[in-house]
Write an enzyme that holds these catalytic residues in place. Structure first.
Site, PDB file in Angstrom:
ATOM      1  N   PRO A  93       0.811  -1.218   0.000  1.00 29.14           N
ATOM      2  CA  PRO A  93       0.000   0.000   0.000  1.00 29.14           C
ATOM      3  C   PRO A  93       0.844   1.268   0.000  1.00 29.14           C
ATOM      4  O   PRO A  93       0.330   2.351  -0.282  1.00 29.14           O
ATOM      5  CB  PRO A  93      -0.837  -0.125   1.277  1.00 29.14           C
ATOM      6  CG  PRO A  93      -0.114  -1.112   2.129  1.00 29.14           C
ATOM      7  CD  PRO A  93       0.569  -2.051   1.198  1.00 29.14           C
ATOM      8  N   ARG A 162      -3.324 -10.070 -19.778  1.00 27.18           N
ATOM      9  CA  ARG A 162      -4.279  -9.890 -20.874  1.00 27.18           C
ATOM     10  C   ARG A 162      -3.735  -8.976 -21.968  1.00 27.18           C
ATOM     11  O   ARG A 162      -4.292  -8.908 -23.069  1.00 27.18           O
ATOM     12  CB  ARG A 162      -5.618  -9.354 -20.348  1.00 27.18           C
ATOM     13  CG  ARG A 162      -5.558  -7.963 -19.777  1.00 27.18           C
ATOM     14  CD  ARG A 162      -6.872  -7.579 -19.095  1.00 27.18           C
ATOM     15  NE  ARG A 162      -7.979  -7.502 -20.025  1.00 27.18           N
ATOM     16  CZ  ARG A 162      -8.262  -6.423 -20.757  1.00 27.18           C
ATOM     17  NH1 ARG A 162      -7.495  -5.332 -20.663  1.00 27.18           N
ATOM     18  NH2 ARG A 162      -9.298  -6.421 -21.582  1.00 27.18           N
ATOM     19  N   ASP A 177     -10.448  -0.133 -23.860  1.00 30.28           N
ATOM     20  CA  ASP A 177     -10.512  -0.291 -22.412  1.00 30.28           C
ATOM     21  C   ASP A 177     -10.435   1.059 -21.714  1.00 30.28           C
ATOM     22  O   ASP A 177      -9.808   2.000 -22.221  1.00 30.28           O
ATOM     23  CB  ASP A 177      -9.329  -1.131 -21.903  1.00 30.28           C
ATOM     24  CG  ASP A 177      -9.508  -2.614 -22.160  1.00 30.28           C
ATOM     25  OD1 ASP A 177     -10.635  -3.029 -22.464  1.00 30.28           O
ATOM     26  OD2 ASP A 177      -8.511  -3.351 -22.058  1.00 30.28           O
TER      27      ASP A 177
END
Length: 283
Positions: A93, A162, A177
């Site tokens: 994070p 992908r 996209d």
């Protein structure tokens, strides 16, 4: 592309064996290998963590298992061929944002290693030592905290995988996209529809069945402007103003945006009402 994942929960990575990523692995487009960090522990409890120096809550992952794990995974790379070393990706994070652009950049790599931290994180010396031998990317998938890096790895591997040639049935699918480089950069994809033409009293926007491909492209772009305005207005402020054509500027003005110098600025209070799905913003 080869992907190695080091974790204390190898079973967590099972979803990488299904759907698009699993099929890509079956076809040899991806070589995914998982490694149990505890294989490099030697005490009866197979300990991978200890208390933090300086005090405080939680535990920190020990450097010894991580150091040996990384040494083993990259052992086949000859010292005289450092260019063959992988990029180490550490989900955290406190890292830099993992974006579509970063996914595209990492998709150019031939080999990635993912280090799944747990507890309060991995001893900093592990990352610093690795950075002396290979590229290191500390990346965050969002402004929230998870129990470990495995979920983030699933997200990143799918986003990266992908984009590899041959993984998607239609390579053009990524062009439209959200966040894709080019026309969709800094934009969210608009609403999509399929058959039947009418469902529960709701009709598909007429323009999508018109056969006018130019008008459809324009409608979709205007819908992207509208959705981004509602859900992620900060992205529009990053648009390249020089790349906007006249119709872009008219559509954005209708949504409360104006060009000020080299950036877009939204008028205060403009466009506060959320548009209904399928609202026509074409101008």
């Amino acid at each position: 592309m080869r992907i190695d994942v080091i974790t204390i929960f190898p079973e967590y990575l099972a979803p990488l064996g299904v759907s698009l990523i699993g099929k890509a692995a079956d076809r040899g487009l991806l070589d995914i290998r998982t490694h149990d960090l505890r294989a490099w522990t030697y005490d009866v409890h197979r300990t991978v963590d200890d208390t933090p120096y300086g005090g405080g809550p939680g535990m920190v992952m020990k450097p010894e298992p991580w150091g040996e794990a990384l040494d083993t995974v990259i052992a086949d790379v000859a010292p005289e061929s450092p260019e063959l070393l992988p990029t180490l990706v550490v989900p955290t994070p406190s890292g830099r944002p993992f974006t579509q652009a970063k996914a595209a950049q990492l998709a150019e790599s031939s080999w990635l290693i993912f280090a799944c931290g747990r507890y309060e994180g991995i001893d900093r010396r592990v990352i610093d030592s690795a950075a002396e031998r290979m590229p290191v990317e500390e990346l965050s998938i969002g402004d929230y905290v998870l129990a470990g890096g495995e979920v983030a790895v699933l997200v990143m591997v799918e986003a990266i995988g992908r984009l590899l040639p041959g993984v998607l049935g239609n390579a053009e699918s990524v062009r439209d996209d959200s966040f894709a480089s080019g026309a969709m950069e800094s934009l969210l994809e608009g609403p999509v529809y399929t058959k039947p033409a009418e469902w529960r009293g709701q009709a598909v926007p007429e323009i999508l069945t018109s056969g006018n491909h130019g008008a459809i492209v324009r409608w979709r772009r205007d819908q992207a402007f509208a959705r981004t305005t509602v859900n992620r207005p900060e992205l529009l402020a990053k648009l390249d103003v020089a790349a906007l054509d006249k119709k872009d500027r008219i559509a954005l003005a209708a949504l409360g945006w104006r060009v000020e110098g080299e950036r877009l600025v939204r008028d205060v209070g403009a466009g506060d009402e959320k548009p209904a799905p399928g609202d026509d913003f074409t101008v």
